[in-house]
Design a protein around this motif. Sequence first.
Motif, PDB file in Angstrom:
ATOM      1  N   GLU A  84       3.636   1.766  -6.278  1.00 13.16           N
ATOM      2  CA  GLU A  84       2.444   2.432  -5.736  1.00 13.16           C
ATOM      3  C   GLU A  84       1.265   2.333  -6.696  1.00 13.16           C
ATOM      4  OE1 GLU A  84       2.397   3.251  -2.692  1.00 13.16           O
ATOM      5  OE2 GLU A  84       4.540   3.016  -2.343  1.00 13.16           O
ATOM      6  N   GLY A  85       0.552   3.445  -6.906  1.00 11.74           N
ATOM      7  CA  GLY A  85      -0.691   3.413  -7.683  1.00 11.74           C
ATOM      8  C   GLY A  85      -0.505   3.150  -9.152  1.00 11.74           C
ATOM      9  N   TYR A 140      -0.604  -6.604  -8.562  1.00  8.50           N
ATOM     10  CA  TYR A 140      -0.730  -5.327  -7.854  1.00  8.50           C
ATOM     11  C   TYR A 140       0.185  -5.287  -6.632  1.00  8.50           C
ATOM     12  CZ  TYR A 140      -2.876  -1.464  -5.315  1.00  8.50           C
ATOM     13  OH  TYR A 140      -3.090  -0.294  -4.627  1.00  8.50           O
ATOM     14  N   GLY A 181      -1.881  -0.343 -10.601  1.00  9.08           N
ATOM     15  CA  GLY A 181      -3.270  -0.785 -10.495  1.00  9.08           C
ATOM     16  C   GLY A 181      -3.889  -1.148 -11.831  1.00  9.08           C
TER      17      GLY A 181
END
Length: 283
Positions: free
Chosen positions: A32-33, A23, A36
Amino acid sequence: MQLVKILGYSHLMIAVGAGVTAYISGLSLGLEGEVGEAATLIGAFTGLGYSVQRFIKTRFFPHSAPPERIDFMNKYGVGLIGGWGGVLLGVTTLVTVEFSTSSIALVIFLILISTAYAAIPLREKAYLKLPLVASVFALATVVYPVLLVGHERSDFTPVLATVLLARVLYIAGITIPFDVRDLSIDSINMKTIPQQIGEKRALQRAVILVVGSGITWAVLIMMEAVNQIVGYSLLVHVIITIPFVSPLLAGRNRSEFYYSIILDGLISFQFVILFLCYLLFQQ
């Protein structure tokens, strides 16, 4: 010892560490996201992979494992593999990632190498243990998440290669104390660093490798090649790690708690440092 079994022998600690590493590596590269879900999948793969490796090692090569690890895997090994297999299956059905040709090819390669590490066993071949552990972990937590979010091998950039190098150096450094721990059970033919140069000098090499990782992150920060907050947090993480792999704290006589909880836990601790750095930079 109960905590060691729950978090260490179950491979929960290293699985979380792999997910956190994936991550944060993704964040450093500006994903970034997106990264995840990929990190969650990588954590599940790691838990299963380590369980299979340790099961093979304790069942077929008991001379290379401590008695308490053998006893644990004899009692819970099959259930552990089944549990992590269920976790991986569940995660795979829940996450949205890109199972491209590149990502499938890499995971097959990592599975084959990881299995061979335990089954052939490659880890007992001269000079192979440390580079195999460091390179496989780094590929799984730096390159694999990038592929899972939709990038291809053609997107392999110098920055990605440098982040990969930083991870290889760090994992190699943090692995050497485990080789020191295993001096009494590792075959002399493995030619691990502690076997060749002794415990103290091996731990000094561990410090050098970890420092090398920090220098690599510092270069990336100065070049503004990675997310600055993430880069600074990883540099701080390296500085915090140094005493834990040094002759000052590490060594053959440390308890299993030190290795399975503290050293393995340091990998996950980078998330705490990142969180604190975000708070500091926002002020």
